[in-house]
Design an enzyme around this catalytic site. Structure first.
Site, short mmCIF file in Angstrom:
data_model
loop_
_atom_site.label_atom_id
_atom_site.label_comp_id
_atom_site.label_asym_id
_atom_site.label_seq_id
_atom_site.Cartn_x
_atom_site.Cartn_y
_atom_site.Cartn_z
N HIS A 21 2.71 48.80 -20.96
CA HIS A 21 3.09 47.71 -20.04
C HIS A 21 2.14 47.68 -18.85
CE1 HIS A 21 7.41 48.38 -21.65
NE2 HIS A 21 7.02 47.22 -22.12
N LYS A 45 22.85 44.17 -24.04
CA LYS A 45 21.93 45.12 -24.65
C LYS A 45 22.23 46.53 -24.17
CE LYS A 45 17.09 45.25 -25.91
NZ LYS A 45 15.77 44.68 -25.69
N ARG A 96 0.44 44.09 -29.38
CA ARG A 96 -0.16 45.37 -29.76
C ARG A 96 -0.78 45.29 -31.15
NH1 ARG A 96 5.45 48.07 -28.44
NH2 ARG A 96 5.89 46.16 -29.56
N SER A 134 8.70 51.14 -25.83
CA SER A 134 9.79 51.83 -25.11
C SER A 134 10.73 52.46 -26.13
CB SER A 134 10.57 50.84 -24.25
OG SER A 134 9.72 50.24 -23.32
O1 PNS Z 1 10.62 43.50 -23.80
P1 PNS Z 1 11.37 42.56 -24.70
O2 PNS Z 1 12.78 43.05 -24.92
O3 PNS Z 1 10.64 42.29 -25.98
O4 PNS Z 1 11.47 41.16 -23.89
C1 PNS Z 1 12.12 40.04 -24.45
C2 PNS Z 1 12.30 38.91 -23.42
C3 PNS Z 1 12.98 39.43 -22.16
C4 PNS Z 1 10.94 38.36 -23.05
C5 PNS Z 1 13.16 37.80 -24.12
O5 PNS Z 1 14.27 38.39 -24.67
C6 PNS Z 1 13.60 36.70 -23.15
O6 PNS Z 1 12.80 35.96 -22.65
N1 PNS Z 1 14.93 36.59 -22.93
C7 PNS Z 1 15.49 35.60 -22.04
C8 PNS Z 1 16.37 34.61 -22.81
C9 PNS Z 1 15.57 33.40 -23.26
O7 PNS Z 1 14.92 32.73 -22.48
N2 PNS Z 1 15.61 33.14 -24.58
C10 PNS Z 1 14.93 32.01 -25.19
C11 PNS Z 1 13.46 32.24 -25.40
S1 PNS Z 1 13.11 32.87 -26.96
#
Ligand code: PNS
Length: 165
Positions: A21, A45, A96, A134
């Protein structure tokens, strides 16, 4: 010429932040005036660290990048709404390996549908970090494996405290 700040959101769970990150944040900093590292506050979560603990760790380990401001925040709900409220012009996500691409493409296209003016920028992580996540860091650490070099020392310390290792 526009004097508007070029601001990007780097969203994620960051449970916990890894060196991968940090690599993406540094890369994003070369492209934007400000990068907002935004922790998703998702009560559904099952997280190892609370949002507050994650924000605290982020504040402690984030690099002091020259010429770019790095801000830490949390958000709930739709990312595109948060990005609009922050007046951001882009979302940054790290890729990645090709396996990340499908999930990331799906999210990027959904976000574009919801907010056509907001771009998603994919940044390739450095090879050294291409296998770090993570999830794997937590698994390896829980099972007694070494995670030195995968997360900042402070994060390893917090994991040790949290997991009584
Ligand atoms: O580190 P992660 O868990 O892969 O991050 C995922 C994240 C936070 C980027 C994604 O879950 C997110 O944007 N969630 C917010 C809800 C949202 O906007 N959902 C619609 C877009 S797909």
């Amino acid at each position: 010429m526009s004097t508007e700040i070029r601001r990007a959101i780097y969203p994620g769970s960051f449970d916990p932040i890894t060196n991968g990150h940090l690599d993406i944040i540094e890369r994003g900093c070369k492209l934007f005036d400000e990068v907002v590292v935004a922790v998703l506050n998702n009560p559904d979560k099952n997280s190892l660290f609370s949002v507050d603990e994650r924000l605290q760790m982020l504040r402690e380990v984030l690099p002091k990048a020259e010429g770019c401001r790095i801000r830490v925040d949390s958000f709930q709900g739709l990312l595109v709404e948060y990005a609009a409220a922050q007046n951001a012009r882009a979302i940054v996500r790290g890729i990645r390996a090709i396996s990340d691409y499908e999930y990331e493409l799906q999210m990027a296209l959904m976000n574009r549908r919801l907010s056509p003016g907001l771009e998603t920028i994919f940044l390739m992580s450095g090879e050294t970090y291409s296998y770090i996540s993570s999830r794997l860091v937590k698994q390896v650490f829980t099972l007694g494996g070494r995670i030195e070099g995968l997360v900042p020392p402070l994060v390893e310390e917090r994991m040790r405290e949290k997991l009584n290792k």
